[in-house]
Enzyme design. Structure first.
Site, short mmCIF file in Angstrom:
data_model
loop_
_atom_site.label_atom_id
_atom_site.label_comp_id
_atom_site.label_asym_id
_atom_site.label_seq_id
_atom_site.Cartn_x
_atom_site.Cartn_y
_atom_site.Cartn_z
N CYS A 1 0.85 -1.20 0.00
CA CYS A 1 0.00 0.00 0.00
C CYS A 1 0.87 1.24 0.00
CB CYS A 1 -0.93 -0.01 1.22
SG CYS A 1 -1.98 1.46 1.32
N CYS B 1 -0.45 4.04 2.24
CA CYS B 1 -0.25 3.78 3.67
C CYS B 1 1.20 4.04 4.09
CB CYS B 1 -0.59 2.32 4.00
SG CYS B 1 -2.21 1.77 3.45
N ASP B 2 2.16 3.63 3.27
CA ASP B 2 3.55 3.58 3.71
C ASP B 2 4.52 4.46 2.93
OD1 ASP B 2 2.83 1.67 5.62
OD2 ASP B 2 3.04 0.03 4.18
#
Length: 312
Positions: free
Chosen positions: A139, A142-143
């Protein structure tokens, strides 16, 4: 001592609260079915992780989370009952009465729509599991921020891979795109944006063999399929985008599936079991997009309404 589970009775239960499930809920509730959506996580599905969506009609650009909020608000308008964060333990769908059992609830219904979606496919190479969360991520939204001024490798050549590579250039100093073929599969407009980005370097005809590191990822070993040359690329992160596998573990051998594990349906979204429908990324569809998932949900709910009416 066993705890008495709370029982709920609905006309239709929908397993999964992404675009397909929410769309199905809207159509079913408008058809005056008492409807529930049950999900193991929060509603919204995969699109909530997408930074931008620009191919959903009427929205020239929308955040994925914001778009799915609109879906959920629409379902709320028709009083669709929502049960997020349910720990699902058992699904019984072969009998006329369908049953979904969670840790503390039992849901009974006359028909059910399976819309549990799909998850990112793993590379299946040494180091992938070991460095998950320590340099290996599925992701970018997300990261991505953890990789400021670092080097990243994206694996894949489809829309997801190239769009995420473009997003990662906001943080990374350099992004390698490693693809097993000699040309990309992403939409032309997405390809053109990537080709114009000086931070992206393409490595064609190559596959990953191993992810290396100590506490975190330090490099990836790749092989050129044409020359058989093996080389190591220094990198701080690996983001695989090589497709998806169906979230069908709950159904195991209960339904007919294709060779890749996706549920087989007809044009009415009917599965091999009467009264059970599948919609969205879970089924054997040629396109996995928000718009096609929403359309699947609408079709599944429409024919579930007919099934329930005819069963009376």
């Amino acid at each position: 001592m066993s705890v008495q589970k709370q029982e709920f009775n609905f006309d239709l239960t929908i397993l999964g609260g992404g675009p397909a499930g929410l769309s199905a809920g809207i159509y079913a509730a408008r058809g005056e079915l008492k409807t529930a959506i049950i999900d193991i996580s929060m509603l919204g599905g995969q699109p909530t992780n997408y930074l931008e969506i620009e191919n959903y009609p009427s929205y020239s650009m929308s955040g994925g989370y914001e778009l799915m909020e609109k879906f959920e608000e629409h379902a709320d308008k028709f009083n669709v009952k929502k049960f997020p964060l349910e720990n699902i333990e058992n699904v019984k769908i072969k009998s006329k009465e369908k049953l979904i059992e969670t840790q503390d609830k039992i849901f009974k219904s006359k028909a059910t729509i399976l819309a549990t979606g799909a998850k990112a496919r793993k590379l299946g190479i040494p180091g992938e599991e070991e460095f998950a969360g320590r340099g290996v991520s599925y992701c970018a939204v997300c990261d991505g921020a953890f990789f400021k001024e670092k080097v990243i490798c994206v694996i894949g050549g489809g829309n997801s891979a190239i769009e995420e590579a473009l997003y990662l250039t906001k943080f990374a100093a350099k992004v390698y795109v490693i693809h097993r073929r000699n040309e990309l599969r992403a939409d032309k407009i997405v390809q053109q944006r990537a080709f114009k980005n000086p931070q992206i370097e393409f490595v064609y005809d190559s596959i990953p063999l191993e992810i290396l590191g100590e506490n975190t990822v330090s490099s990836i070993v790749i092989k050129n399929l044409k020359t058989n040359q093996v080389k190591e690329i220094k990198t701080n992160g690996v983001f695989p985008y090589i497709g998806f596998s169906a979230n069908a573990e709950l159904f195991k051998d209960k339904l007919a599936k294709d060779e890749n594990g996706f549920i087989i349906t007809n044009a009415k979204m009917e599965t091999s079991i009467p009264g059970v429908y599948a919609a969205g990324d879970l089924r054997n569809t040629p396109l996995r997009q928000v718009i096609t998932a929403a359309a699947d949900g609408a079709i599944a709910a429409t024919f579930a309404i007919k099934y329930i009416e005819e069963s009376k």
